[in-house]
Design an enzyme around this catalytic site. Structure first.
Site, PDB file in Angstrom:
ATOM      1  CG  HIS A 122      -1.916   0.964   1.395  1.00 26.85           C
ATOM      2  ND1 HIS A 122      -1.672   2.260   1.785  1.00 26.85           N
ATOM      3  CD2 HIS A 122      -3.248   0.879   1.192  1.00 26.85           C
ATOM      4  CE1 HIS A 122      -2.811   2.921   1.823  1.00 26.85           C
ATOM      5  NE2 HIS A 122      -3.792   2.108   1.470  1.00 26.85           N
ATOM      6  CG  ASP A 199       0.598  -2.575   6.158  1.00 29.40           C
ATOM      7  OD1 ASP A 199      -0.359  -2.744   6.943  1.00 29.40           O
ATOM      8  OD2 ASP A 199       0.526  -1.858   5.143  1.00 29.40           O
ATOM      9  CD  GLN A 202      -6.793  -4.646   3.998  1.00 32.80           C
ATOM     10  OE1 GLN A 202      -7.717  -5.428   4.250  1.00 32.80           O
ATOM     11  NE2 GLN A 202      -7.016  -3.378   3.710  1.00 32.80           N
ATOM     12  CE  LYS A 225      -7.187  -0.271   6.269  1.00 31.85           C
ATOM     13  NZ  LYS A 225      -8.007   0.136   5.112  1.00 31.85           N
ATOM     14  CB  CYS A 361      -3.732   3.224  -1.610  1.00 32.72           C
ATOM     15  SG  CYS A 361      -4.912   4.513  -1.299  1.00 32.72           S
TER      16      CYS A 361
HETATM   17  N1  PLP Z   1      -1.721  -0.841   4.585  1.00 27.05           N
HETATM   18  C1  PLP Z   1      -2.646  -1.590   3.973  1.00 27.05           C
HETATM   19  C2  PLP Z   1      -2.284  -2.958   3.499  1.00 27.05           C
HETATM   20  C3  PLP Z   1      -3.931  -1.093   3.793  1.00 27.05           C
HETATM   21  O1  PLP Z   1      -4.852  -1.832   3.182  1.00 27.05           O
HETATM   22  C4  PLP Z   1      -4.234   0.205   4.266  1.00 27.05           C
HETATM   23  C5  PLP Z   1      -5.568   0.791   4.059  1.00 27.05           C
HETATM   24  O2  PLP Z   1      -6.288   0.444   3.161  1.00 27.05           O
HETATM   25  C6  PLP Z   1      -3.238   0.935   4.903  1.00 27.05           C
HETATM   26  C7  PLP Z   1      -1.987   0.382   5.047  1.00 27.05           C
HETATM   27  C8  PLP Z   1      -3.493   2.316   5.436  1.00 27.05           C
HETATM   28  O3  PLP Z   1      -4.394   2.263   6.484  1.00 27.05           O
HETATM   29  P1  PLP Z   1      -4.995   3.601   7.131  1.00 27.05           P
HETATM   30  O4  PLP Z   1      -5.553   4.388   5.985  1.00 27.05           O
HETATM   31  O5  PLP Z   1      -6.027   3.101   8.063  1.00 27.05           O
HETATM   32  O6  PLP Z   1      -3.887   4.294   7.811  1.00 27.05           O
END
Ligand code: PLP
Length: 402
Positions: A122, A199, A202, A225, A361
């Protein structure tokens, strides 16, 4: 497993209609809906407890502080960290990674060093590292992946060298539902004494994560999430690492003593938590984690696996269906023929079906796949087989229109 009908009653929004049709909410990868207990916990705290934490001698401040710190313990237990000193509250995964990028970058990254990320990250696990690289003259290296959306582990191993200072890898791809072999990623890096950030945005909502078992050095996830409110997230870090990192932001809470000559910093975890935290959200996060724990993370996993497999099978029968990635877990990215993802998403919406479209993203991943975007259906603990049927019927209907 659990009683899905009863579970759905916990989420008031699921009974609403969109364009006179029942809502079919399949955008859980972007954010999840909130159970009544989470919303009520927030309302109750604002109505009955609200006071700033940590600095009050009065009753309400102490009560709010107790709730806030009890939440830290709930998070610790939920991810099986060793100590609450390892649990930093942030605004979400993005802020968790930015915190680490700044602090780790300041302490450990210098000219010529390398930071490894993967192709399927992401943007929030790419851009903060690019910013560190720019600031410090370091180099970003990228783990390639196969056409099927699987990390190339041999290439990964050959990227590791004495120049590597950190490895940053998604637990689960938000686009392809790939569950990465993070234990192997971590073990390989540790052979070279290189720390690893996972990270977990998900993964945390879908299956049990265990910091001591994974042995990662840092782990980030977002509350929203995992059925908690927006604006709260977590950075886990091993205490030995966090002790060595400088603070991210300066202000109240993060200090021990301040004078114009010299300021000393607070102990963990407060050193990284400048300013008033969103203590209502941290409390509600704990309520959400208790909620999913009561349902059972293994039950949630089984339920979502069943849905994902069923959806892939049903969708595979649609002519010209193309999937992107393996959908190991709760996420299906697809395109049908040359129907633009935006058209598919917009027309599904008119049928009450909420999916996400676009690059999710993850533009570098789109470049690797040679596409501009996908349609993404992502499942949560409250979705049903009937909703999968509605999605499949909806896709067929849109396809016929073209
Ligand atoms: N990392 C992953 C794999 C994500 O799917 C997301 C959000 O969709 C993020 C990071 C960023 O999360 P946040 O927008 O809640 O900070």
């Amino acid at each position: 497993m659990y009683d899905i009908n009863q579970v759905r009653e916990d989420f008031p929004i699921l009974s609403r209609q969109i364009y006179n049709r029942p809502l079919v909410y399949l955008d859980n990868g972007a954010t999840t809906q909130k159970p009544r207990c989470v919303v009520e916990a927030m309302v109750d705290e604002y109505y009955n407890v609200n006071a700033n934490v940590h600095r009050g001698v009065h009753f309400l401040s102490q009560k709010a502080t107790d709730l806030h710190e009890a939440s830290r313990e709930t998070v610790r237990r939920f991810i099986n960290a060793r100590s609450t000193n390892e649990i930093l509250f942030t605004r979400g995964t993005t802020e968790s990674i930015n915190l680490l990028a700044f602090s780790f970058g300041e302490a450990f990254i210098k000219q010529g060093d390398e930071i490894i990320v993967s192709t399927m990250e992401h943007h929030s696990n790419i851009v903060p590292w690019q910013m560190v690289c720019e600031r410090k003259g370091a180099v970003l290296r990228v783990i390639p992946m196969t056409d099927e959306g699987i990390l190339c582990m041999d290439e990964y191993k050959s990227l590791l060298s004495e120049r590597t200072k950190l490895v940053c890898c998604a637990h689960v791809s938000n686009v392809m539902g790939t569950v990465n072999p993070v234990r192997e990623v971590i073990a390989e890096a540790h052979k070279h004494d290189i720390p690893v950030l996972i990270d977990g945005a998900q993964s945390t909502p879908h299956f049990k994560v265990d910091m001591q078992e994974l042995d990662c050095d840092f782990f980030a996830f977002s509350g929203h999430k995992i059925y908690a409110p927006t604006g709260v997230g977590v950075l886990y870090g091993k205490e030995a690492w966090l002790e060595q990192l400088p603070p991210y932001q300066g202000g109240g809470e993060m200090i021990k003593n301040v004078s114009f000559e010299k300021t000393t910093y607070n102990e963990l975890p407060y050193k990284f938590e400048a300013g008033t935290p969103d203590y209502v959200a941290t409390h509600a996060l704990a309520v959400a984690l208790d909620y999913v724990s009561a349902l059972g993370m293994d039950n949630i996993y089984q339920h979502e696996q069943m849905l994902t497999r069923y959806a892939r099978e049903q969708m595979a029968q649609i002519p010209d269906m193309k999937f992107f990635g393996p959908s190991h877990d709760a996420v299906i990215s697809f395109q049908v023929g040359n129907i633009h993802h935006l058209d598919m998403g917009t027309l599904l919406d008119r049928l009450g079906i909420a999916v996400r479209t676009g690059h999710h993203c993850a533009e570098p991943l789109m470049h690797r796949l040679g596409i501009e975007g996908t349609v993404r259906a992502s499942f949560g603990l409250y979705n049903t087989r009937e909703e999968v049927d509605a999605l499949v019927a909806g896709i067929r209907r849109v396809a016929q229109m073209f």
